[in-house]
Scaffold this active site. Sequence first.
Site, PDB file in Angstrom:
ATOM      1  N   THR A 277       0.798  -1.230   0.000  1.00 55.66           N
ATOM      2  CA  THR A 277       0.000   0.000   0.000  1.00 55.66           C
ATOM      3  C   THR A 277       0.832   1.282   0.000  1.00 55.66           C
ATOM      4  OG1 THR A 277      -0.168  -0.272   2.405  1.00 55.66           O
ATOM      5  CG2 THR A 277      -2.095  -0.904   1.136  1.00 55.66           C
ATOM      6  N   HIS A 278       2.128   1.175   0.251  1.00 52.80           N
ATOM      7  CA  HIS A 278       2.952   2.394   0.381  1.00 52.80           C
ATOM      8  C   HIS A 278       4.048   2.444  -0.677  1.00 52.80           C
ATOM      9  CE1 HIS A 278       1.537   1.208   4.503  1.00 52.80           C
ATOM     10  NE2 HIS A 278       1.083   2.440   4.455  1.00 52.80           N
ATOM     11  N   ASN A 279       4.563   3.656  -0.900  1.00 47.01           N
ATOM     12  CA  ASN A 279       5.496   3.869  -2.009  1.00 47.01           C
ATOM     13  C   ASN A 279       6.967   3.805  -1.610  1.00 47.01           C
ATOM     14  OD1 ASN A 279       3.132   4.592  -3.519  1.00 47.01           O
ATOM     15  ND2 ASN A 279       3.197   6.531  -2.411  1.00 47.01           N
TER      16      ASN A 279
END
Length: 366
Positions: free
Chosen positions: A318-320
Amino acid sequence: MASLAYSLFILSLFTFTLLNPVCTELDEYLFSFGDGLYDAGNAKFIYPDKYLPSYHHPYGTTFFDYPTGRFSDGRTVVDFVAENVSLPRIPPFKNKEANFTYGANFASEGATASDSNPLIDFRSQIRDFGELKLEWAVQLVNVTELARRLKKAVYLISFGADDYLNYEIPSEASREQLESIVDVVLGNISDRIKELYDFGARKFVVENVAPLGLIPFIKQTSDNSTLFYELASLHAMKLPQILEKIQDGYLFPEFNYTVFNYFGIIKEIIDAPGEHGFKYGDIACCGNSTYRGQACGFLDYEFCVCGNKTEYLFFDGTHNTDAANNLLAELMWDKESGFISPYGVKDFFPSPTTIQTLLTEATALG
Ligand SMILES: *[C@@H]1O[C@H](CO)[C@@H](O)[C@H](O)[C@H]1NC(C)=O
Ligand SMILES: *[C@@H]1O[C@H](CO)[C@@H](O)[C@H](O)[C@H]1NC(C)=O
Ligand SMILES: *[C@@H]1O[C@H](CO)[C@@H](O)[C@H](O)[C@H]1NC(C)=O
Ligand SMILES: *[C@@H]1O[C@H](CO)[C@@H](O)[C@H](O)[C@H]1NC(C)=O
Ligand SMILES: *[C@@H]1O[C@H](CO)[C@@H](O)[C@H](O)[C@H]1NC(C)=O
Ligand SMILES: *[C@@H]1O[C@H](CO)[C@@H](O)[C@H](O)[C@H]1NC(C)=O
Ligand SMILES: *[C@@H]1O[C@H](CO)[C@@H](O)[C@H](O)[C@H]1NC(C)=O
Ligand SMILES: *[C@@H]1O[C@H](CO)[C@@H](O)[C@H](O)[C@H]1NC(C)=O
């Protein structure tokens, strides 16, 4: 004539430089509220006894060389914005030992806009902001100065994704049902922003949510990713409207905002990673199973970690990655990018008069 004026200008500039050595204090302030995209490590102080993946390998391995509680291999968008205005890293508010002179980061992984968890949700982050305001008031004594700083500060806000991810959505939900879910989330974002205004905040940079149906975590875990995509798309469509409504209301005359189209840019990178310098937009760097959508940094599950992290948009499900957050911050900086409107972040930090800008002006005059 022009060149004489130019010489005089350079001379006065030189004198100005001599009389004003570069030791003026920074007068910029930055606050952030939100979820794991902005979290800088609040969780350790909230759950001291829990195993938290973001404080373990491979989080933090690219930039800091050690995990910091950020949900990335390196920096978040908040870090990049702070860097660009020469601010030191804005510390997580829960770290009582930190120095909050230039602002604080209230964001926490899992935080929702609607009330859900009284330790981390938007309402509790605002309660913390109230506490910080009191600390500033005590330190500054001068209430005019306190108000000036709160007004000058920029407030970065990232909420909504966790509201939708937590929702038990009936798979045959109608468009009306989806809209009412989105309206509740946006209604809460709007109410909380008004509370921040009442505390003295004025300049809001609000990002919408990722195209949730397309992110590795949802593709891996949901049997109807279309639903999540629809929610995110509705959220992206309606967010500017609710902010415009606050601005139009006579209760918030100094309210100022800009919307970062996170939905739009993440979708674009997923669809065509190569055009933005990435190799993979659909699969995370770190995690398990087909999309590496879960379990990054977990103790009890196996997971893989990619080799070259800069090739990936997503670090976990979900995160970059640090590389992606760098690009996102650049696109936020300037409204010419087409992904932020009506202002770029740089417009909310009217540049201090630097030698560089004076020189540019002199060149223009000459
Ligand atoms: C916090 O940082 C500011 C700015 O760098 C500095 O002036 C101040 O002394 C610091 N406060 C403490 C308690 O270290
Ligand atoms: C209080 O702050 C204002 C605005 O920064 C400043 O103009 C004023 O001189 C300050 N007053 C005192 C007593 O320091
Ligand atoms: C998935 O959700 C969409 C939107 O609500 C709905 O039209 C579709 O029928 C759902 N598909 C399945 C397989 O449940
Ligand atoms: C905020 O969320 C709650 C559910 O947590 C909901 O009952 C309420 O109506 C929402 N507020 C607004 C203004 O939509
Ligand atoms: C991936 O990790 C999750 C925990 O986040 C676990 O529930 C799931 O079973 C794992 N999948 C595989 C294929 O190992
Ligand atoms: C990692 O990937 C980036 C972007 O594709 C590339 O520029 C860089 O050379 C790669 N680094 C290594 C060590 O392969
Ligand atoms: C920082 O500022 C420079 C110059 O204004 C700009 O080109 C760059 O995109 C900005 N970077 C970020 C990460 O905001
Ligand atoms: C909002 O900010 C922009 C950019 O700094 C500024 O030009 C504009 O006048 C501001 N609007 C309000 C209502 O303060």
